[in-house]
Design a protein around this motif. Sequence first.
Motif, PDB file in Angstrom:
ATOM      1  N   TYR A 102       0.832  -1.055   0.177  1.00  0.00           N
ATOM      2  CA  TYR A 102       0.061   0.120   0.430  1.00  0.00           C
ATOM      3  C   TYR A 102       0.973   1.061   0.136  1.00  0.00           C
ATOM      4  N   TYR A 103       0.698   2.198  -1.185  1.00  0.00           N
ATOM      5  CA  TYR A 103       1.525   3.347  -0.832  1.00  0.00           C
ATOM      6  C   TYR A 103       0.670   4.394  -1.321  1.00  0.00           C
ATOM      7  N   ALA A 104       0.543   5.500  -0.703  1.00  0.00           N
ATOM      8  CA  ALA A 104      -0.104   6.831  -0.863  1.00  0.00           C
ATOM      9  C   ALA A 104       0.991   7.892  -0.397  1.00  0.00           C
ATOM     10  N   ILE A 105       1.136   8.768  -1.500  1.00  0.00           N
ATOM     11  CA  ILE A 105       2.041   9.939  -1.289  1.00  0.00           C
ATOM     12  C   ILE A 105       1.620  10.853  -0.339  1.00  0.00           C
ATOM     13  N   ALA A 106       2.634  11.128   0.781  1.00  0.00           N
ATOM     14  CA  ALA A 106       2.255  12.127   1.440  1.00  0.00           C
ATOM     15  C   ALA A 106       2.927  13.400   1.189  1.00  0.00           C
ATOM     16  N   GLY A 107       1.892  14.530   0.940  1.00  0.00           N
ATOM     17  CA  GLY A 107       2.617  15.659   0.485  1.00  0.00           C
ATOM     18  C   GLY A 107       2.115  16.137  -1.157  1.00  0.00           C
ATOM     19  N   ASP A 108       2.473  16.904  -1.443  1.00  0.00           N
ATOM     20  CA  ASP A 108       2.084  17.450  -2.628  1.00  0.00           C
ATOM     21  C   ASP A 108       3.079  16.988  -3.742  1.00  0.00           C
ATOM     22  N   ALA A 109       2.764  15.694  -4.317  1.00  0.00           N
ATOM     23  CA  ALA A 109       3.692  15.160  -5.235  1.00  0.00           C
ATOM     24  C   ALA A 109       2.723  14.089  -6.012  1.00  0.00           C
ATOM     25  N   ALA A 110       3.469  13.501  -7.139  1.00  0.00           N
ATOM     26  CA  ALA A 110       2.559  12.609  -7.914  1.00  0.00           C
ATOM     27  C   ALA A 110       3.668  11.475  -8.201  1.00  0.00           C
ATOM     28  N   ILE A 111       3.234  10.296  -8.792  1.00  0.00           N
ATOM     29  CA  ILE A 111       4.198   9.083  -9.056  1.00  0.00           C
ATOM     30  C   ILE A 111       4.604   9.550 -10.307  1.00  0.00           C
ATOM     31  N   ILE A 112       5.905   9.517 -10.744  1.00  0.00           N
ATOM     32  CA  ILE A 112       6.612   9.737 -12.133  1.00  0.00           C
ATOM     33  C   ILE A 112       7.151   8.605 -12.527  1.00  0.00           C
ATOM     34  N   GLY A 113       7.308   7.349 -11.957  1.00  0.00           N
ATOM     35  CA  GLY A 113       8.041   6.325 -12.291  1.00  0.00           C
ATOM     36  C   GLY A 113       7.754   5.038 -11.516  1.00  0.00           C
ATOM     37  N   ARG A 114       8.208   3.957 -11.982  1.00  0.00           N
ATOM     38  CA  ARG A 114       7.908   2.743 -11.066  1.00  0.00           C
ATOM     39  C   ARG A 114       8.970   1.550 -11.707  1.00  0.00           C
ATOM     40  N   LYS A 115       9.641   0.949 -10.666  1.00  0.00           N
ATOM     41  CA  LYS A 115      10.378  -0.103 -10.984  1.00  0.00           C
ATOM     42  C   LYS A 115       9.890  -1.426 -10.132  1.00  0.00           C
ATOM     43  N   HIS A 116       9.992  -2.304 -10.978  1.00  0.00           N
ATOM     44  CA  HIS A 116       9.681  -3.770 -10.363  1.00  0.00           C
ATOM     45  C   HIS A 116      10.434  -4.953 -10.696  1.00  0.00           C
ATOM     46  N   ILE A 117      10.966  -5.451  -9.530  1.00  0.00           N
ATOM     47  CA  ILE A 117      12.129  -6.594  -9.757  1.00  0.00           C
ATOM     48  C   ILE A 117      11.163  -7.713  -9.231  1.00  0.00           C
ATOM     49  N   GLY A 118      11.292  -9.169  -9.976  1.00  0.00           N
ATOM     50  CA  GLY A 118      10.713 -10.177  -9.775  1.00  0.00           C
ATOM     51  C   GLY A 118       9.067 -10.429  -9.870  1.00  0.00           C
ATOM     52  N   ASP A 119       8.748 -11.488  -9.011  1.00  0.00           N
ATOM     53  CA  ASP A 119       7.172 -11.421  -9.167  1.00  0.00           C
ATOM     54  C   ASP A 119       6.635 -10.955  -7.710  1.00  0.00           C
ATOM     55  N   GLU A 120       5.443 -11.375  -7.240  1.00  0.00           N
ATOM     56  CA  GLU A 120       4.821 -10.738  -6.493  1.00  0.00           C
ATOM     57  C   GLU A 120       5.649 -10.665  -4.993  1.00  0.00           C
ATOM     58  N   ASN A 121       6.746 -11.363  -4.874  1.00  0.00           N
ATOM     59  CA  ASN A 121       7.571 -11.491  -3.729  1.00  0.00           C
ATOM     60  C   ASN A 121       8.570 -10.607  -3.855  1.00  0.00           C
ATOM     61  N   GLY A 122       8.765  -9.879  -5.026  1.00  0.00           N
ATOM     62  CA  GLY A 122       9.715  -8.975  -5.268  1.00  0.00           C
ATOM     63  C   GLY A 122       9.536  -7.572  -4.852  1.00  0.00           C
ATOM     64  N   TYR A 123      10.111  -6.654  -5.318  1.00  0.00           N
ATOM     65  CA  TYR A 123       9.981  -5.312  -4.803  1.00  0.00           C
ATOM     66  C   TYR A 123       9.694  -4.454  -5.925  1.00  0.00           C
ATOM     67  N   THR A 124       9.049  -3.255  -5.423  1.00  0.00           N
ATOM     68  CA  THR A 124       8.566  -2.219  -6.606  1.00  0.00           C
ATOM     69  C   THR A 124       9.033  -1.104  -5.775  1.00  0.00           C
ATOM     70  N   THR A 125       9.668  -0.092  -6.570  1.00  0.00           N
ATOM     71  CA  THR A 125      10.012   1.081  -6.256  1.00  0.00           C
ATOM     72  C   THR A 125       9.335   2.399  -6.786  1.00  0.00           C
ATOM     73  N   TYR A 126       8.782   3.009  -6.411  1.00  0.00           N
ATOM     74  CA  TYR A 126       7.945   4.224  -6.808  1.00  0.00           C
ATOM     75  C   TYR A 126       8.835   5.350  -6.798  1.00  0.00           C
TER      76      TYR A 126
END
Length: 194
Positions: A102-126
């Motif tokens: 679960y990720y919701a930005i705190a503050g005045d900003a927006a998502i500008i990119g996403r990185k995902h490694i592996g499957d559902e047990n991997g990691y996602t970077t926003y």
Amino acid sequence: MYKKALPAALAAAALAALTLAPAAPAAAATGELIEVIHTYTETVKESNSSFMCPANEVMIGRAHYGDENGKTTYRCGRIYVNGEQASVELATTKTLRERDSYYAIAGDAAIIGRKHIGDENGYTTYYVGRMFWQGRTVRLATWQWDEYLIESNHSSRAGANRVMTGREHVGDENGLTRYEYSTLQLGAPSGPNR
């Protein structure tokens, strides 16, 4: 019976008219006209992918089909205030395990990119960007989560003049995903906390 049917018919006609009317640009609290215009789309393989919107753009949608070897499509847009493009600067990153994230930005900003490694047990970077126009911060005015969608077969896109500010994912590719989208304003304090 005629009295009951007439208001219902009028309400249905009014709703149809609202549904068909084109969305107008948002007028900020200080009178500026803010528009978010879809300008870029790219599709990548989900696993071991890294995506960034082009310079000075923010994410306005995502679609995904299949498992971690399937395809993910990102949609980006430019923010215009009074016809002039706003700038976007990388502000921070956040990495989470993909499953049950679960990720919701705190503050005045927006998502500008996403990185995902592996499957559902991997990691996602926003990747998160702050938005500016003529030296003033473009702020978030409202936040709204959309409905849950099946991760392995979905497409989600921001409504008019909204940007992506959050994502939740539960389970694997057969689990649920939903997105948070926010409207923008300029020169006024942020809205109430979620």
